[in-house]
Design an enzyme around this catalytic site. Structure first.
Site, PDB file in Angstrom:
ATOM      1  N   HIS A 150      29.196  63.352  35.263  1.00 32.21           N
ATOM      2  CA  HIS A 150      29.303  63.453  33.806  1.00 32.21           C
ATOM      3  C   HIS A 150      29.891  62.175  33.206  1.00 32.21           C
ATOM      4  CE1 HIS A 150      30.164  65.576  29.925  1.00 32.21           C
ATOM      5  NE2 HIS A 150      31.146  64.694  29.891  1.00 32.21           N
ATOM      6  N   GLU A 151      31.042  61.773  33.711  1.00 36.38           N
ATOM      7  CA  GLU A 151      31.691  60.590  33.144  1.00 36.38           C
ATOM      8  C   GLU A 151      30.852  59.335  33.365  1.00 36.38           C
ATOM      9  OE1 GLU A 151      34.071  60.730  31.101  1.00 36.38           O
ATOM     10  OE2 GLU A 151      34.463  62.863  31.431  1.00 36.38           O
TER      11      GLU A 151
ATOM     12  N   HIS B 107      28.535  58.778  30.540  1.00 33.26           N
ATOM     13  CA  HIS B 107      29.145  58.010  29.450  1.00 33.26           C
ATOM     14  C   HIS B 107      29.142  56.518  29.779  1.00 33.26           C
ATOM     15  CE1 HIS B 107      30.556  61.286  26.972  1.00 33.26           C
ATOM     16  NE2 HIS B 107      31.295  61.817  27.919  1.00 33.26           N
TER      17      HIS B 107
END
Length: 680
Positions: free
Chosen positions: A467-468, A471
């Site tokens: 997920h990170e 980003h």
């Protein structure tokens, strides 16, 4: 004032402009900020005070070129203040908060600058602007109007006072939470109390205790959210209860770390500020400049999802009661009982899978591998480039043709000076105007095992890493002209979309087979286990959706208060209980993912009246996953389309317009409902 040789103002000698934190002393920061403030004030004054008629170049571009020094120093400092907040760094942060607020207000509320921007905005059709230039002008006009530039002088004065006080309060909230989280870390005197945990988890608990001067004990540090990974494995109900009670107590105990009066004042002042700006509530103020448009749209989505999520949670609870011999399932029991049900019905023991998720392999053969297959980018660790902490690692990222794309910094492990949760931030962003390339950081809070012991991740931690990194990809790929649009500078309720999409590769067969290998034997995860994992997609989604929606609803409830109603609230617990009952998410066995006193996203982060953005973005995410599946999945052509039409535009285009350009239509909600088991 001239910068000293050890000042963060000094240009770094490291490759690609990575700041040399070894040469920066804490005492350098405030002087550096003061010099940077003065420099940008001088630059803005020259723009606003010009006697020349406003043009796009002499006003908008000049504004974009201003503040370079401040941006550089701020990104250097705030990287450290979130990831390695020593007492000295915290002291700087507290003193800096009102200074930053005052500086921002001095620019955004400058009537001379607003007049020039407004005149350009009025005549924007006649200026011959490119699409990116026009959008920049429109965003600057909205930004200043939204900030209060059109208010009279007395209203601006009160607004400045409110902003200054709020900056102090949000910094105080984060400081209190970090201190109370450390204070409430749970100390266990015997190994027997930790029965059920893996050797790696026990090793991490022993290391945490030793770091606190208790070499004979074991310490379980707390995660930012209410639950804790250990709750799924600990066989001792009392041990589980101690961890959950400590987690839920954070910020809610009388004393110097009590966040309840802090958050009540934040709510009151935000409501007053919204009213001053012409909005009925802080939620109305925030959402007016997001893709949602208004809090009613957010409320409608949350209510639509809450009822079926709560029903699913009730069905899940009935199944769990059999595991606890028909007893009432408490919040400390849910994760433990869920894993037993998962093991019996799906034949999956997620705790037993941890040896297949060794952190280094997940990173290189999972996260990086998927990015290379999809986008052609490659990664090379740069041991010669030091980061801000010894645990943080630096990787150089290159495009398929070998050209430099940026730097990626990974800071995996938890520590007492790091705030909770996981996040991405930028030390530098790409901008053609400034000729800069990105440096992006991913922070997680994985317990660090003793030396020589491998770091084994939970499935949730694997998900967080993917997920990170989504980003990070957004920050690396954004290719824009103007700094305002750099990196992840998009609407708050769109920013989670790219990161959620990146989670789809976790179970993709060719990715999973590459990284999910036993830490000792190299044996791949068995295909039948993979099939069962994929089949368990909606398992426990009633709980997961309910705890998230409860937190999103609390955020909306706090920030939908009028100034008068906010002033009348004095009991945080009573307000929470009433809000959760209102939406039907008041099941004591399913606590909200964040209670107010430790809800850092909304009271010290940038998600106030915006925590809904995860589920809002997930509508786009689920629809995008469907597109990838329909078009062949992990292919370079798919990656190029997603990079060029969505990730690459940064904030330089309306995000929903960019989505339509990528998908060919607006997103449908049906894929989300199916994913979360909420379909009729």
């Amino acid at each position: 004032m001239s910068a000293s040789s050890n000042s963060p103002l000094t240009a770094s000698s490291l490759a690609w402009g990575l700041p040399d934190y070894r040469e920066i002393d804490v005492d350098d920061y405030l002087p550096a900020f003061r010099e940077a403030f003065a420099q940008q004030r001088h630059e803005i004054d020259a723009i606003a005070g010009s006697t020349e008629p406003p043009t796009f170049e002499n006003t908008v571009v000049a504004w974009e070129e201003s503040g370079r020094l401040l941006g550089d120093v701020a990104r250097v400092f705030y990287t450290v203040s979130s990831a390695d907040a020593t007492p000295a760094v915290q002291a700087v942060d507290e003193e800096l908060a009102p200074l930053m607020s005052a500086h921002s207000d001095a620019i955004l509320l400058d009537p001379r600058l607003y007049d020039r921007i407004e005149r350009l905005h009025t005549s924007r059709d006649d200026l011959g602007l490119t699409a990116e230039q026009r959008y920049l002008l429109e965003r600057r006009f909205v930004q200043m109007t939204h900030a209060g530039a059109g208010l009279d002088s007395s209203a601006k004065q009160r607004l400045t006072e409110l902003n200054s006080r709020l900056s102090v309060l949000t910094t105080t909230f984060e400081k209190n939470l970090l201190a109370d989280t450390n204070d409430l870390a749970v100390v266990f005197e015997s190994r027997e109390e930790l029965d059920g945990l893996s050797e790696g988890e026990i090793s991490a608990a022993a290391r945490a205790a030793a770091d606190r001067g208790r070499p004979e004990a074991y310490v379980i540090t707390l995660t930012l959210f209410t639950g804790h990974p250990a709750l799924a494995s600990l066989t001792n109900p009392r041990s589980r209860r101690r961890i959950l009670e400590a987690s839920r107590a954070r910020g809610s105990r009388p004393g110097r770390h009590d966040n309840r009066p802090v958050l009540l004042e934040i709510v009151r002042l935000r409501a007053e500020r919204a009213e001053l700006l012409g909005f009925p509530s802080h939620a109305a103020y925030v959402t007016s400049d997001q893709t949602a448009g208004n809090p009613e749209a957010v409320s409608a989505l949350l209510r639509r999802l809450a009822a079926p999520a709560a029903r699913n949670a009730q069905r899940e609870k009935l199944a769990l009661q059999e595991v606890v011999d028909g007893a009432e399932v408490g919040p400390e029991d849910w994760a433990f009982a869920t894993e037993r049900v998962r093991a019996s019905t799906l034949d999956i023991d997620t705790a037993a899978l941890r040896p297949w998720f060794e952190a280094e392999r997940v990173l290189r053969d999972g996260v990086f591998f998927a990015a290379t297959r999809l986008y052609g980018i490659t990664f090379r660790e740069r041991d010669d480039l030091p980061a801000y902490h010894e645990d943080a690692r630096v990787f150089e990222v290159s495009n398929e043709d070998g050209s430099h794309l940026g730097l990626f910094v990974l800071d995996l492990y938890t520590r007492d000076t790091k705030r909770g949760g996981a996040w991405m931030n930028s030390i530098a962003s790409q901008s053609a105007l400034r000729g800069t390339t990105p440096i992006v950081v991913n922070n997680l809070n994985v317990p660090k095992p003793s030396p020589g012991t491998p770091t084994l991740l939970t499935l949730d931690e694997v998900t967080t890493l993917f997920h990170e990194f989504g980003h990070a990809l957004h920050g690396l790929f954004a290719t824009v002209t103007y700094p305002t649009f750099a990196g992840t500078s998009v609407f708050r309720d769109f920013v989670e979309f790219p990161s959620q999409v990146n989670e789809m590769w976790i179970y993709r067969p060719e990715v999973l087979a590459n990284y999910a290998r036993h830490v000792d034997t190299g044996e791949p995860l068995a295909s039948d286990v993979v099939e069962r994992l994929e089949a368990s997609g909606t398992f426990n989604q009633g709980f997961a959706t309910s705890e998230y929606l409860a937190a999103a609803w609390l955020d909306l409830a706090w920030h939908s208060l009028s100034a008068e109603d906010a002033a009348a609230v004095t009991d945080v617990a009573a307000f929470e209980a009433a809000a959760l009952a209102d939406i039907g998410l008041d099941d004591s066995a399913v606590p909200t993912r964040y209670s107010s006193a430790y809800f850092a996203h909304i009271f010290s982060g940038g998600y106030s009246a915006g925590y809904y953005s995860y589920i809002w973005s997930e509508v786009l995410d689920a629809d995008t996953v469907e597109w990838f599946e329909e078009n062949g999945g992990l292919t370079r052509s798919n990656g190029d389309r997603f990079r060029q039409r969505l990730l690459g535009v940064g904030g330089s285009k309306d995000p929903l317009e960019a989505y339509r350009d990528f998908r060919g239509r607006d997103a449908r909600i049906e894929p989300l409902l199916a994913r979360r088991g909420l379909s009729a």
